[in-house]
Design an enzyme around this catalytic site. Structure first.
Site, PDB file in Angstrom:
ATOM      1  CB  SER A 140     -72.596  45.082 -47.200  1.00 58.38           C
ATOM      2  OG  SER A 140     -71.546  45.422 -46.321  1.00 58.38           O
ATOM      3  CE1 TYR A 153     -75.906  48.711 -44.696  1.00 53.19           C
ATOM      4  CE2 TYR A 153     -73.828  47.640 -44.171  1.00 53.19           C
ATOM      5  CZ  TYR A 153     -74.643  48.299 -45.068  1.00 53.19           C
ATOM      6  OH  TYR A 153     -74.207  48.524 -46.346  1.00 53.19           O
ATOM      7  CB  SER A 156     -80.450  44.474 -43.189  1.00 57.28           C
ATOM      8  OG  SER A 156     -79.303  45.261 -43.480  1.00 57.28           O
ATOM      9  CE  LYS A 157     -76.672  46.382 -47.446  1.00 59.85           C
ATOM     10  NZ  LYS A 157     -77.306  46.717 -48.734  1.00 59.85           N
TER      11      LYS A 157
END
Length: 255
Positions: A140, A153, A156-157
């Site tokens: 992302s 998020y 994590s990306k």
């Protein structure tokens, strides 16, 4: 690009029942590949099997479960005999800041977005090395740039991007390429599954037109085209790359 360039190849795609994963599964099938479609819902898997209309194996699995990756890869090898391309497209998102992100929410994000791809990569490696295959991780723009309100998020990306780079370095001598794509806002179901209602999502998409310099959100099929390119022989000298495909979003500080 040759429509049947993946004839004789096997592509394993997670998150294959919606969004980017579904677009990737469809594109690989159209390019001649045998496709292993992994998803959590049996009904959606049945639909994608009927839609693709090619050699397809569907596997129902929750990749947050520790044993799921080994089971998925074993089944793919049992049915198709090998794996040439692994596409880690399954993802999970929820809102949260450094102050209010729960440990459960953090773990959920890390398990689906980082641990599952790591496990699938490990399990698929013997076949990928034997067949000189490759891996494409769906990351992302949030892996490249920090955005408030989606802390776990973003982390994590960013971890998935670093996993991509580290794995590419270690596997290059074995002939296995590892790359990632970093989309901006793409119209999928991930935000709704993460808790956003229809009204909020519509407003989010409208606002996203202003945060992407090209003035619009992305389509899953656009991401799938880049994934197919990176998985193809035309990208044979590309590894360790994290490719922005975000309408220019990563070039700005827009939120």
């Amino acid at each position: 690009m040759n429509e049947k360039q993946f004839s004789g190849k096997v592509a394993l795609v997670t998150g294959a029942t919606s969004g980017i994963g579904q677009a990737c599964a469809t594109a690989f099938a159209q390019a001649g590949a045998k496709v292993v479609c992994v998803g959590r819902k049996a009904g959606a898997l049945k639909e994608i099997e009927e839609t693709i209309g090619a050699e397809v194996l569907t596997i129902e699995a929750d990749l947050a479960e520790t044993q799921a990756a080994a089971r998925v890869v074993a089944r793919a090898l049992e049915v198709f005999g090998g794996i040439d391309v692994l596409v880690n497209a399954a993802g999970h998102i929820s809102n949260g800041t450094i102050e209010n992100t729960s440990l459960t929410a953090w773990d959920d994000m890390m398990n689906v977005n980082v641990r599952a791809p790591f496990q699938l990569m490990q399990q698929a490696l013997p076949s990928l090395i034997e067949r000189r295959g490759n891996i494409v991780n769906v990351s992302s723009v949030t892996g490249l740039r920090a955005f408030p309100g989606v802390l776990a998020y973003c982390v994590s990306k960013a971890a998935l991007d670093q996993l991509t780079r580290c794995a590419s370095l270690e596997l290059a001598a074995k002939g296995v390429r590892v790359n990632a794509v970093n989309p901006g806002v793409v119209v999928t179901q991930i935000h709704k599954r993460g808790g956003m209602n229809d009204e909020a999502y519509a407003a989010f998409l409208e606002h996203s037109k202003t945060t992407h310099p090209l003035g619009r959100t992305g389509r899953p099929e656009e991401i799938a085209e880049l994934v197919l390119f990176l998985a193809s022989d035309k990208a044979s000298w590309i590894t360790g790359a994290t490719y922005s495909i975000d309408g220019g979003r990563s070039q700005t500080c827009a939120r």
